[in-house]
Scaffold this motif. Structure first.
Motif, PDB file in Angstrom:
ATOM      1  N   LEU A   2       0.447   4.128   1.282  1.00  0.00           N
ATOM      2  CA  LEU A   2       0.445   4.925   2.510  1.00  0.00           C
ATOM      3  C   LEU A   2       1.274   4.231   3.583  1.00  0.00           C
ATOM      4  CD1 LEU A   2      -3.288   6.015   2.827  1.00  0.00           C
ATOM      5  CD2 LEU A   2      -1.375   7.268   1.812  1.00  0.00           C
ATOM      6  N   SER A  60     -20.262  -8.619  15.040  1.00  0.00           N
ATOM      7  CA  SER A  60     -20.435  -7.887  13.780  1.00  0.00           C
ATOM      8  C   SER A  60     -19.524  -8.483  12.709  1.00  0.00           C
ATOM      9  CB  SER A  60     -20.120  -6.406  13.993  1.00  0.00           C
ATOM     10  OG  SER A  60     -18.753  -6.230  14.325  1.00  0.00           O
ATOM     11  N   GLU A  88      -0.916  -4.584  10.951  1.00  0.00           N
ATOM     12  CA  GLU A  88       0.285  -4.710  11.781  1.00  0.00           C
ATOM     13  C   GLU A  88      -0.130  -4.950  13.220  1.00  0.00           C
ATOM     14  OE1 GLU A  88       3.038  -1.529  10.960  1.00  0.00           O
ATOM     15  OE2 GLU A  88       3.212  -2.206   8.864  1.00  0.00           O
ATOM     16  N   HIS A 105       0.842  -1.184   0.000  1.00  0.00           N
ATOM     17  CA  HIS A 105       0.000   0.000   0.000  1.00  0.00           C
ATOM     18  C   HIS A 105       0.888   1.249   0.000  1.00  0.00           C
ATOM     19  CE1 HIS A 105      -3.293   2.702   0.988  1.00  0.00           C
ATOM     20  NE2 HIS A 105      -4.106   1.684   0.708  1.00  0.00           N
ATOM     21  N   GLY A 165     -20.181  -2.910  10.122  1.00  0.00           N
ATOM     22  CA  GLY A 165     -20.815  -2.937  11.439  1.00  0.00           C
ATOM     23  C   GLY A 165     -22.150  -3.668  11.430  1.00  0.00           C
ATOM     24  N   VAL A 212     -13.769  -1.687   6.912  1.00  0.00           N
ATOM     25  CA  VAL A 212     -12.963  -1.379   8.107  1.00  0.00           C
ATOM     26  C   VAL A 212     -12.859  -2.675   8.912  1.00  0.00           C
ATOM     27  CG1 VAL A 212     -12.638   0.124  10.097  1.00  0.00           C
ATOM     28  CG2 VAL A 212     -13.933   0.946   8.122  1.00  0.00           C
ATOM     29  N   LEU A 213     -11.642  -3.064   9.212  1.00  0.00           N
ATOM     30  CA  LEU A 213     -11.388  -4.389   9.790  1.00  0.00           C
ATOM     31  C   LEU A 213     -11.837  -4.499  11.249  1.00  0.00           C
ATOM     32  CD1 LEU A 213     -10.113  -7.205   9.386  1.00  0.00           C
ATOM     33  CD2 LEU A 213      -7.896  -6.172   9.887  1.00  0.00           C
ATOM     34  N   ASN A 214     -12.480  -5.613  11.570  1.00  0.00           N
ATOM     35  CA  ASN A 214     -12.975  -5.919  12.916  1.00  0.00           C
ATOM     36  C   ASN A 214     -11.819  -6.438  13.792  1.00  0.00           C
ATOM     37  OD1 ASN A 214     -14.190  -7.123  15.169  1.00  0.00           O
ATOM     38  ND2 ASN A 214     -15.985  -7.807  14.003  1.00  0.00           N
ATOM     39  N   GLY A 215     -11.477  -5.703  14.843  1.00  0.00           N
ATOM     40  CA  GLY A 215     -10.347  -6.057  15.696  1.00  0.00           C
ATOM     41  C   GLY A 215     -10.524  -7.386  16.407  1.00  0.00           C
ATOM     42  N   LYS A 216     -11.776  -7.724  16.728  1.00  0.00           N
ATOM     43  CA  LYS A 216     -12.047  -8.976  17.440  1.00  0.00           C
ATOM     44  C   LYS A 216     -11.718 -10.177  16.555  1.00  0.00           C
ATOM     45  CE  LYS A 216     -14.230 -10.940  21.085  1.00  0.00           C
ATOM     46  NZ  LYS A 216     -15.687 -10.799  21.312  1.00  0.00           N
ATOM     47  N   MET A 218       0.977   3.604   6.633  1.00  0.00           N
ATOM     48  CA  MET A 218       0.088   3.515   7.785  1.00  0.00           C
ATOM     49  C   MET A 218      -0.282   2.057   7.938  1.00  0.00           C
ATOM     50  SD  MET A 218      -2.522   6.568   6.853  1.00  0.00           S
ATOM     51  CE  MET A 218      -3.739   6.083   8.057  1.00  0.00           C
ATOM     52  N   SER A 219      -0.740   1.688   9.127  1.00  0.00           N
ATOM     53  CA  SER A 219      -1.247   0.329   9.236  1.00  0.00           C
ATOM     54  C   SER A 219      -2.759   0.372   9.425  1.00  0.00           C
ATOM     55  CB  SER A 219      -0.575  -0.421  10.385  1.00  0.00           C
ATOM     56  OG  SER A 219      -0.958   0.161  11.599  1.00  0.00           O
ATOM     57  N   GLN A 220      -3.371  -0.769   9.324  1.00  0.00           N
ATOM     58  CA  GLN A 220      -4.816  -0.888   9.307  1.00  0.00           C
ATOM     59  C   GLN A 220      -5.420  -0.499  10.666  1.00  0.00           C
ATOM     60  OE1 GLN A 220      -6.766  -1.716   6.700  1.00  0.00           O
ATOM     61  NE2 GLN A 220      -8.463  -1.366   8.089  1.00  0.00           N
ATOM     62  N   PRO A 221      -6.299   0.502  10.699  1.00  0.00           N
ATOM     63  CA  PRO A 221      -6.997   0.764  11.958  1.00  0.00           C
ATOM     64  C   PRO A 221      -8.026  -0.349  12.197  1.00  0.00           C
ATOM     65  CG  PRO A 221      -7.786   2.254  10.250  1.00  0.00           C
ATOM     66  CD  PRO A 221      -6.736   1.383   9.616  1.00  0.00           C
ATOM     67  N   LEU A 222      -8.263  -0.689  13.459  1.00  0.00           N
ATOM     68  CA  LEU A 222      -9.197  -1.764  13.764  1.00  0.00           C
ATOM     69  C   LEU A 222     -10.489  -1.210  14.347  1.00  0.00           C
ATOM     70  CD1 LEU A 222      -6.717  -4.345  15.307  1.00  0.00           C
ATOM     71  CD2 LEU A 222      -7.619  -4.251  12.982  1.00  0.00           C
ATOM     72  N   ARG A 223     -11.587  -1.863  14.024  1.00  0.00           N
ATOM     73  CA  ARG A 223     -12.908  -1.465  14.476  1.00  0.00           C
ATOM     74  C   ARG A 223     -13.280  -2.294  15.706  1.00  0.00           C
ATOM     75  NH1 ARG A 223     -17.490  -3.630  13.140  1.00  0.00           N
ATOM     76  NH2 ARG A 223     -16.518  -5.010  11.620  1.00  0.00           N
ATOM     77  N   VAL A 224     -14.030  -1.680  16.618  1.00  0.00           N
ATOM     78  CA  VAL A 224     -14.548  -2.411  17.774  1.00  0.00           C
ATOM     79  C   VAL A 224     -15.668  -3.321  17.284  1.00  0.00           C
ATOM     80  CG1 VAL A 224     -15.703  -2.187  20.011  1.00  0.00           C
ATOM     81  CG2 VAL A 224     -13.962  -0.534  19.316  1.00  0.00           C
ATOM     82  N   ASP A 225     -15.752  -4.524  17.856  1.00  0.00           N
ATOM     83  CA  ASP A 225     -16.745  -5.495  17.390  1.00  0.00           C
ATOM     84  C   ASP A 225     -18.127  -5.183  17.956  1.00  0.00           C
ATOM     85  OD1 ASP A 225     -17.954  -7.741  16.290  1.00  0.00           O
ATOM     86  OD2 ASP A 225     -17.437  -8.994  18.020  1.00  0.00           O
ATOM     87  N   GLU A 226     -18.772  -4.177  17.369  1.00  0.00           N
ATOM     88  CA  GLU A 226     -20.125  -3.823  17.800  1.00  0.00           C
ATOM     89  C   GLU A 226     -20.992  -3.573  16.578  1.00  0.00           C
ATOM     90  OE1 GLU A 226     -19.733  -0.360  20.196  1.00  0.00           O
ATOM     91  OE2 GLU A 226     -18.963  -1.511  21.911  1.00  0.00           O
ATOM     92  N   PRO A 227     -22.185  -4.143  16.548  1.00  0.00           N
ATOM     93  CA  PRO A 227     -23.073  -3.862  15.422  1.00  0.00           C
ATOM     94  C   PRO A 227     -23.489  -2.387  15.446  1.00  0.00           C
ATOM     95  CG  PRO A 227     -23.808  -5.811  16.629  1.00  0.00           C
ATOM     96  CD  PRO A 227     -22.767  -5.140  17.471  1.00  0.00           C
ATOM     97  N   THR A 228     -23.378  -1.738  14.311  1.00  0.00           N
ATOM     98  CA  THR A 228     -23.730  -0.317  14.229  1.00  0.00           C
ATOM     99  C   THR A 228     -24.783  -0.062  13.157  1.00  0.00           C
ATOM    100  OG1 THR A 228     -21.867  -0.038  12.740  1.00  0.00           O
ATOM    101  CG2 THR A 228     -21.488   0.545  15.035  1.00  0.00           C
ATOM    102  N   GLU A 229     -25.070  -1.103  12.363  1.00  0.00           N
ATOM    103  CA  GLU A 229     -26.006  -0.913  11.258  1.00  0.00           C
ATOM    104  C   GLU A 229     -27.421  -1.258  11.707  1.00  0.00           C
ATOM    105  OE1 GLU A 229     -25.358   0.148   8.234  1.00  0.00           O
ATOM    106  OE2 GLU A 229     -23.156   0.208   8.357  1.00  0.00           O
ATOM    107  N   LEU A 267      -5.278  -1.303   4.397  1.00  0.00           N
ATOM    108  CA  LEU A 267      -3.854  -1.138   4.692  1.00  0.00           C
ATOM    109  C   LEU A 267      -3.316  -2.458   5.246  1.00  0.00           C
ATOM    110  CD1 LEU A 267      -4.448   2.260   6.390  1.00  0.00           C
ATOM    111  CD2 LEU A 267      -2.883   1.969   4.462  1.00  0.00           C
ATOM    112  N   PRO A 268      -1.994  -2.633   5.199  1.00  0.00           N
ATOM    113  CA  PRO A 268      -1.433  -3.843   5.818  1.00  0.00           C
ATOM    114  C   PRO A 268      -1.809  -3.891   7.301  1.00  0.00           C
ATOM    115  CG  PRO A 268       0.228  -2.708   4.525  1.00  0.00           C
ATOM    116  CD  PRO A 268      -0.959  -1.795   4.590  1.00  0.00           C
TER     117      PRO A 268
END
Lengths: 95, 481
Positions: A56, B19, B282, A54, B24, B50-54, A58-69, B279-280
């Motif tokens: 950029l 999720s 890490e 890639h 989400g 957007v990747l799920n951290g869990k 940067m590394s991949q930001p991670l999402r919290v495992d919560e349903p939002t939809e 993104l990769p």
């Protein structure tokens, strides 16, 4: 590096594009030109360069495992007339 | 000719997240069609994953459990193919740099031998939707609720040598993912699926034969039967001088045979490339450390501890540690029964499982809990009731009549431990049956059983059998002199 007619037909098939026989020669020529341009990169010594996944740094930001939809099926399915019993429908796929 | 079988399994486990892996949206099973499919899952233009951290943490957990290398940097790739239940035209997966690589598990075979099986890799990917070919009359219906559900695809080395080994390996992975709490393992709902790559070659050959792939083997039994059929089929083809064709086959459980899926005009060509939308990935040390600390006791660790702490035999240990819920139940039921853990093991394997099976319940729904069973076993252990009476108490507990002590009390099931009272019954029984007493003394020792039966009947089975035996012998032998 040159592409053959067969290569072009194969790629067209993978992309589900219909390419007529008259068009094929044109594609062979133009796609080969693109590959030749990419080939020029081979002149650079890249033995010390790591593969780039890639652009950029940067590394991949991670999402919290919560349903939002929330359920918006009706809204989404208003975009097509091919809906039955809540299912999107397509021509019968024969397995 | 002798043939050697080579099998590799690809197991798809649905990760037990709330999720989806890149959106989400909810992952609940059994929702109305397409009510859990958001814009990302539907592949609308302009949306981003957007990747799920869990899901990432669960993959790491699995990697740690199998002693694998956790790649500190992994990359998501697009696997391109067209199918109606894949709206984007590609599946986001991992290709060159998976998150987990080079691990192994030890499987145990029926003859008691063990074998270490290599796991090449485990990678994160999204599930596709579901095509329903039978629901509608003229069209195929598409339900995209499942699209985007996180999967961990676990790929074994081609090191399994028989259908039985393949099934044992699949069971081991199934047990492990459930212990780790990363997958519910529900095969009916498709949470745990398996494809098998199978080839045969003349024994001693080093080169692999041409393989076939068996798709969607959704029960342990089918895996074994399907692979067995396929091995026989390939050997027949080769022995008739034919060639095995590289193809994907489906197992038909009704006919117990495999048959080719619609022939493909050309080989798969997925044109993997790194997904520019992601993104990769890490992983920093802090995250890895926190996952390490949250690791539960693993199946093989528990087996070892059960041998040390409870002194049980290997077969019982296998049964009792099959699931972490079952193991926890056993431990609760065995508390404080030092020296009599076998009693707890037998009840867990016997009465408990029989009652669960009879009522179609899983151990977590058991109306009698581990601690409840423990209070019953303690009453056997301290001689308050016999094992036979305990079964009656257990049934009453199962029916919700109260705890063990309440039921023993309410039904006056305490064994008669008053020796004087028992002696009186024994005297009476012997006096009432002079003929049998004579025969016994004449050498017909087997008649002791008859007297025991009479005493038990007279006491409503509440006498302690060991005590009755002792008293009867004393009485009958004493009268002889």
């Amino acid at each position: 590096m040159g592409l053959s007619k067969k290569d072009v037909q194969h790629i067209a098939n993978l992309a589900r594009l219909e390419v007529s026989d008259e068009q094929i020669d044109d594609y062979v020529e133009k796609l080969t030109q693109i590959l030749d341009m990419v080939d020029a990169l081979k002149e650079v010594d890249t033995s010390e360069v790591l593969p780039l996944a890639h652009p950029l740094h940067m590394s991949q930001p991670l999402r919290v495992d919560e349903p939002t939809e929330k359920n918006q099926r009706d809204l989404f399915q208003a975009n097509t007339e091919h809906v039955e019993q809540g299912l999107y429908t397509v021509p019968k796929v024969i397995e | 000719m002798n043939w050697e079988t080579v099998i590799g399994l690809e197991i798809h486990t649905q990760l037990a997240t709330q999720s989806k892996i890149f959106s989400g949206e909810r992952t609940r099973y059994g929702a109305e069609p397409n009510t859990q499919a958001c814009l990302v899952d539907l592949g609308y233009p302009g949306v981003l994953p957007v990747l799920n951290g869990k899901a990432v943490a669960m993959a790491v957990k699995f990697g740690l459990a199998i002693g694998a290398t956790i790649e500190r940097r992994s990359v998501f790739a697009r696997k391109n193919y067209f199918y109606p239940d894949l709206p984007k035209g590609y599946q986001i997966s991992q290709y060159e740099l998976p998150i987990v690589s080079r691990g192994s598990v030890v499987i145990r075979l029926d003859d008691g031998s063990q074998k270490r099986v290599g796991i090449t890799r485990a990678h994160l990917e999204e599930d596709a939707g579901k095509s329903l070919h039978e629901t509608l009359k003229d069209r195929t219906g598409i339900d995209l609720n499942r699209a985007g559900t996180p999967l961990l695809e676990i790929v074994s080395e081609p090191e399994l040598g028989s259908a039985a080994e393949a099934a044992a390996y699949m069971r081991k992975i199934h047990q492990l993912v459930r212990y780790l709490g990363i997958c519910d393992g529900n095969m009916q709902e498709g949470s745990f699926r398996c494809d098998a790559n199978i080839s045969v070659r003349p024994s001693g050959d080093t080169e692999l034969g041409t393989r076939t792939e068996l798709k969607n083997l959704n029960s342990f039994r089918y895996v074994e039967k399907a692979i067995e059929f396929e091995i026989e089929r390939q050997i027949d083809v080769l022995e008739d001088g034919g060639k095995v064709v590289l193809e994907t086959r489906l197992y038909d459980s009704d006919k117990d045979e495999t048959r080719p899926m619609r022939a493909k005009e050309e080989a798969n060509d997925y044109r993997y490339f790194p997904d520019p939308d992601l993104l990769p990935l890490e992983l920093d040390q802090a995250l890895l450390d926190s996952i390490k600390e949250s690791m539960p006791e693993l199946p093989w660790e528990k087996e070892e501890r059960f041998a040390t702490d409870y002194g049980l035999n290997p077969v019982d240990i296998q049964i009792l540690t099959a699931s972490s819920e079952g193991a926890a139940f056993f431990e609760a039921s065995a508390a404080g029964l030092a020296g009599n853990f076998e009693l707890a093991a037998n009840w867990n394997k016997g009465e408990l499982r029989a009652a669960l099976n009879r009522d179609g319940l899983t151990i977590t729904d058991s109306p009698v809990g581990g601690a409840d069973l423990n209070s019953l076993l303690r009453r056997i252990s301290d001689g308050t009731i016999s094992g036979k009476t305990a079964k009656e108490v257990f049934e009453a507990m199962w029916a919700g009549e109260g705890d063990a002590d309440e039921i023993i009390e309410a039904r006056s099931l305490q064994q008669i431990t008053d020796v004087a009272a028992l002696e009186k019954v024994v005297r009476q029984v012997v006096a009432d049956n002079p003929e049998q007493a004579e025969q016994y003394r004449g050498g017909k020792q087997k008649l002791l059983g008859f007297f025991v039966g009479q005493v038990m009947q007279a006491t409503g089975s509440k006498a302690n059998p060991a005590e009755v035996n002792k008293l009867l012998r004393a009485k009958l032998d004493a009268d002889e002199n």
